[in-house]
Design a protein around this motif. Structure first.
Motif, short mmCIF file in Angstrom:
data_model
loop_
_atom_site.label_atom_id
_atom_site.label_comp_id
_atom_site.label_asym_id
_atom_site.label_seq_id
_atom_site.Cartn_x
_atom_site.Cartn_y
_atom_site.Cartn_z
N VAL A 19 0.87 -1.19 0.00
CA VAL A 19 0.00 0.00 0.00
C VAL A 19 0.90 1.23 0.00
O VAL A 19 2.08 1.14 0.33
CB VAL A 19 -0.94 0.05 1.22
CG1 VAL A 19 -1.93 -1.10 1.21
CG2 VAL A 19 -0.17 0.08 2.52
N GLU A 20 0.32 2.36 -0.35
CA GLU A 20 1.06 3.62 -0.30
C GLU A 20 0.88 4.23 1.09
O GLU A 20 -0.12 3.94 1.78
CB GLU A 20 0.59 4.55 -1.40
CG GLU A 20 0.95 4.02 -2.78
CD GLU A 20 0.63 4.99 -3.90
OE1 GLU A 20 0.03 6.07 -3.63
OE2 GLU A 20 0.96 4.66 -5.04
N VAL A 22 -2.60 5.81 2.22
CA VAL A 22 -3.82 5.00 2.25
C VAL A 22 -4.34 4.94 3.68
O VAL A 22 -3.56 4.85 4.63
CB VAL A 22 -3.51 3.57 1.72
CG1 VAL A 22 -4.64 2.61 2.01
CG2 VAL A 22 -3.21 3.61 0.24
N LYS A 23 -5.64 5.00 3.85
CA LYS A 23 -6.22 4.93 5.19
C LYS A 23 -5.98 3.54 5.80
O LYS A 23 -5.99 2.53 5.10
CB LYS A 23 -7.73 5.19 5.14
CG LYS A 23 -8.08 6.64 4.94
CD LYS A 23 -9.57 6.84 5.08
CE LYS A 23 -9.90 8.31 4.89
NZ LYS A 23 -11.34 8.57 5.11
N ALA A 41 -8.44 0.84 4.91
CA ALA A 41 -8.26 0.19 3.61
C ALA A 41 -7.18 -0.88 3.68
O ALA A 41 -7.30 -1.95 3.09
CB ALA A 41 -7.91 1.23 2.54
N PRO A 84 -3.73 7.84 8.02
CA PRO A 84 -2.96 7.18 6.98
C PRO A 84 -2.12 6.05 7.56
O PRO A 84 -1.74 6.08 8.74
CB PRO A 84 -2.07 8.29 6.43
CG PRO A 84 -1.98 9.29 7.52
CD PRO A 84 -3.26 9.21 8.28
#
Length: 142
Positions: free
Chosen positions: A17-18, A21-22, A25, A70
């Protein structure tokens, strides 16, 4: 036995993931894929790793509000990695000493896989079973 043997058996797939991203998620990814961590990447650069333990800490500190933060707020920033040529014995030492269950595999600065403690245990069990079978065959031939 090396990391290369583990990845040749399980494949090079890595969930990532980046950093922005929450957390909610990222949790969905962990749940859907039934995995314990995701690598946090920005472009081709590893920024961190998010494990189930990181999520528990974030929820303890921030409650349900952590889910809207995040991933970068909860991830482990100091990422310990391994190489394809590292031995399984070395992985076991690192995982035990550092209390990690997941190690990214990096070669020439590129993420090429992820090894979990489950992968290590599975390979060790296969090795021991093969040894036992060879000993049984040897004894039966004598």
């Amino acid at each position: 036995m090396t990391v290369r043997a583990i990845l040749s058996a399980k494949g090079p797939q890595v969930a990532s993931v980046e950093p922005d991203v929450k957390l909610s998620a990222a949790l969905r990814i962990l749940s859907e894929r039934q995995i314990g961590s995701v690598i946090v990447v920005s472009g081709a650069r590893i920024e961190g790793i998010l494990s189930e333990r990181d999520v528990v800490r974030a929820l303890d500190e921030h409650g349900a509000a952590a889910l809207d933060q995040p991933v970068s707020a909860a991830m482990t920033r100091k990422v310990v990695s391994c190489r394809l040529s590292d031995t399984v014995a070395h992985l076991m030492e690192v995982m035990t000493a550092e209390r990690f269950r997941h190690l990214p595999v990096v070669e020439e600065g590129k993420l090429v896989g992820l090894v979990s403690i489950g992968d290590v245990v599975k390979l060790r069990l296969q090795h021991y079973e093969a040894e036992q079978e060879a000993l049984r065959d040897y004894i039966n031939m004598a």
